[in-house]
Design a protein around this motif. Structure first.
Motif, PDB file in Angstrom:
ATOM      1  N   TYR A  79      13.427   7.300   4.417  1.00  0.00           N
ATOM      2  CA  TYR A  79      13.262   7.223   2.973  1.00  0.00           C
ATOM      3  C   TYR A  79      13.657   8.585   2.421  1.00  0.00           C
ATOM      4  O   TYR A  79      13.260   9.614   2.954  1.00  0.00           O
ATOM      5  N   ARG A  80      14.456   8.584   1.367  1.00  0.00           N
ATOM      6  CA  ARG A  80      14.883   9.859   0.790  1.00  0.00           C
ATOM      7  C   ARG A  80      14.485   9.931  -0.670  1.00  0.00           C
ATOM      8  O   ARG A  80      14.324   8.907  -1.333  1.00  0.00           O
ATOM      9  N   SER A  81      14.344  11.171  -1.126  1.00  0.00           N
ATOM     10  CA  SER A  81      13.967  11.353  -2.520  1.00  0.00           C
ATOM     11  C   SER A  81      15.111  10.874  -3.407  1.00  0.00           C
ATOM     12  O   SER A  81      16.269  10.817  -2.980  1.00  0.00           O
ATOM     13  N   GLU A  82      14.775  10.522  -4.616  1.00  0.00           N
ATOM     14  CA  GLU A  82      15.790  10.012  -5.534  1.00  0.00           C
ATOM     15  C   GLU A  82      16.886  11.039  -5.777  1.00  0.00           C
ATOM     16  O   GLU A  82      18.017  10.681  -6.078  1.00  0.00           O
ATOM     17  N   LYS A  83      16.569  12.314  -5.623  1.00  0.00           N
ATOM     18  CA  LYS A  83      17.578  13.374  -5.765  1.00  0.00           C
ATOM     19  C   LYS A  83      18.297  13.628  -4.445  1.00  0.00           C
ATOM     20  O   LYS A  83      19.238  14.393  -4.387  1.00  0.00           O
ATOM     21  N   GLY A  84      17.826  12.993  -3.382  1.00  0.00           N
ATOM     22  CA  GLY A  84      18.463  13.102  -2.075  1.00  0.00           C
ATOM     23  C   GLY A  84      18.181  14.393  -1.327  1.00  0.00           C
ATOM     24  O   GLY A  84      18.711  14.615  -0.245  1.00  0.00           O
ATOM     25  N   ALA A  85      17.329  15.251  -1.874  1.00  0.00           N
ATOM     26  CA  ALA A  85      17.090  16.560  -1.266  1.00  0.00           C
ATOM     27  C   ALA A  85      16.084  16.516  -0.122  1.00  0.00           C
ATOM     28  O   ALA A  85      16.114  17.360   0.764  1.00  0.00           O
ATOM     29  N   THR A  86      15.169  15.559  -0.139  1.00  0.00           N
ATOM     30  CA  THR A  86      14.152  15.489   0.908  1.00  0.00           C
ATOM     31  C   THR A  86      14.083  14.077   1.469  1.00  0.00           C
ATOM     32  O   THR A  86      14.479  13.114   0.817  1.00  0.00           O
ATOM     33  N   LYS A  87      13.556  13.992   2.686  1.00  0.00           N
ATOM     34  CA  LYS A  87      13.411  12.673   3.309  1.00  0.00           C
ATOM     35  C   LYS A  87      12.255  12.695   4.293  1.00  0.00           C
ATOM     36  O   LYS A  87      11.821  13.747   4.742  1.00  0.00           O
ATOM     37  N   PHE A  88      11.766  11.497   4.594  1.00  0.00           N
ATOM     38  CA  PHE A  88      10.791  11.344   5.664  1.00  0.00           C
ATOM     39  C   PHE A  88      11.185  10.115   6.463  1.00  0.00           C
ATOM     40  O   PHE A  88      11.891   9.230   5.976  1.00  0.00           O
ATOM     41  N   GLY A  89      10.749  10.084   7.718  1.00  0.00           N
ATOM     42  CA  GLY A  89      11.062   8.966   8.594  1.00  0.00           C
ATOM     43  C   GLY A  89       9.849   8.110   8.865  1.00  0.00           C
ATOM     44  O   GLY A  89       8.732   8.612   8.968  1.00  0.00           O
ATOM     45  N   LEU A  90      10.095   6.812   8.971  1.00  0.00           N
ATOM     46  CA  LEU A  90       9.088   5.840   9.361  1.00  0.00           C
ATOM     47  C   LEU A  90       9.455   5.379  10.763  1.00  0.00           C
ATOM     48  O   LEU A  90      10.579   4.922  10.987  1.00  0.00           O
ATOM     49  N   PHE A  91       8.543   5.542  11.706  1.00  0.00           N
ATOM     50  CA  PHE A  91       8.750   5.132  13.100  1.00  0.00           C
ATOM     51  C   PHE A  91       7.588   4.233  13.484  1.00  0.00           C
ATOM     52  O   PHE A  91       6.429   4.600  13.277  1.00  0.00           O
ATOM     53  N   VAL A  92       7.889   3.071  14.053  1.00  0.00           N
ATOM     54  CA  VAL A  92       6.832   2.144  14.454  1.00  0.00           C
ATOM     55  C   VAL A  92       7.080   1.711  15.889  1.00  0.00           C
ATOM     56  O   VAL A  92       8.144   1.185  16.218  1.00  0.00           O
ATOM     57  N   GLY A  93       6.100   1.984  16.736  1.00  0.00           N
ATOM     58  CA  GLY A  93       6.193   1.605  18.147  1.00  0.00           C
ATOM     59  C   GLY A  93       4.843   1.137  18.647  1.00  0.00           C
ATOM     60  O   GLY A  93       3.858   1.134  17.920  1.00  0.00           O
ATOM     61  N   ARG A  94       4.809   0.769  19.893  1.00  0.00           N
ATOM     62  CA  ARG A  94       3.541   0.347  20.492  1.00  0.00           C
ATOM     63  C   ARG A  94       2.769   1.581  20.938  1.00  0.00           C
ATOM     64  O   ARG A  94       3.362   2.572  21.342  1.00  0.00           O
ATOM     65  N   GLY A  95       1.472   1.485  20.868  1.00  0.00           N
ATOM     66  CA  GLY A  95       0.662   2.591  21.359  1.00  0.00           C
ATOM     67  C   GLY A  95      -0.614   2.763  20.577  1.00  0.00           C
ATOM     68  O   GLY A  95      -0.880   2.059  19.614  1.00  0.00           O
ATOM     69  N   THR A  96      -1.379   3.725  21.035  1.00  0.00           N
ATOM     70  CA  THR A  96      -2.644   4.082  20.398  1.00  0.00           C
ATOM     71  C   THR A  96      -2.743   5.598  20.377  1.00  0.00           C
ATOM     72  O   THR A  96      -1.930   6.291  20.990  1.00  0.00           O
ATOM     73  N   MET A  97      -3.752   6.072  19.710  1.00  0.00           N
ATOM     74  CA  MET A  97      -3.986   7.511  19.671  1.00  0.00           C
ATOM     75  C   MET A  97      -5.483   7.748  19.610  1.00  0.00           C
ATOM     76  O   MET A  97      -6.186   7.097  18.841  1.00  0.00           O
ATOM     77  N   THR A  98      -5.939   8.654  20.444  1.00  0.00           N
ATOM     78  CA  THR A  98      -7.347   9.043  20.467  1.00  0.00           C
ATOM     79  C   THR A  98      -7.426  10.543  20.257  1.00  0.00           C
ATOM     80  O   THR A  98      -6.401  11.247  20.284  1.00  0.00           O
TER      81      THR A  98
END
Length: 184
Positions: free
Chosen positions: A79-98
């Motif tokens: 996903y990127r900002s409307e100005k295109g200067a910044t972005k972040f990623g969405l990652f979805v996998g199997r797993g857990t976190m403790t």
């Protein structure tokens, strides 16, 4: 008097109902999850399981459609900002976190830096080097939103994490088409 009370009851309940509807809209649950056959077909095209397909929505950011697909058995989308200067990623996998496993799991491509973890509601806020992420467990699936800490602030990542959800039909169509920058 009883008739007046009956007429007032629905009016008194109206704010509760409107608040619930607004909460659903804010949490990204505007529509029903995409048709399972369509979702399965799209996931097969990407080479992943349909249970890994998620989207998010944050004001000021749009889906970068060319980023959608599979990477190392995970679903990914940027996903990127409307100005295109910044972005972040969405990652979805199997797993857990403790609490124990959180600092041992690498944060994106940053594998040589120590990972710090902070429990934030149902999610984990993690930092390593110049990167940070929110990791949200969802029934054996781990949804991670990651960005450069100097470019995307924590509040944006938190909003993206809170809004992560299974796509509805329109969102699935946006993931599949060449609608570069279309809102999900």
């Amino acid at each position: 008097m009883i008739q007046a009370a009956r007429a007032l009851l629905p009016l008194l309940l109206l704010p509760v109902l409107l608040t619930a509807c607004a909460a659903d809209k804010e949490n990204g649950s505007e529509g029903a999850t995409a048709d399972s056959a369509d979702l399965d077909a799209a996931a097969r095209d990407w080479g992943i399981s349909s249970e890994l397909v998620y989207v998010t929505k944050v004001s000021g950011y749009t889906l970068f459609q060319q980023s959608v697909g599979a990477y190392d058995d995970e679903f990914v989308a940027a996903y990127r900002s409307e100005k295109g200067a910044t972005k972040f990623g969405l990652f979805v996998g199997r797993g857990t976190m403790t609490e124990e496993s959180c600092p041992k799991q690498p944060l994106g491509e940053v594998s040589d830096k120590q990972v710090t973890c902070e429990h934030d509601g149902d999610a984990w806020y993690r930092k390593a080097g110049g990167s940070h992420e929110y990791a949200v467990p969802d029934g054996g699936v781990m949804i991670r939103l990651i960005a450069d800490a100097d470019k995307v602030d924590r509040a944006i990542l938190r909003k993206a994490a809170e809004a992560a959800h299974r796509p509805d039909d329109a969102e699935l169509a946006a993931l599949q088409t060449g609608t570069d920058g279309a809102d999900t």
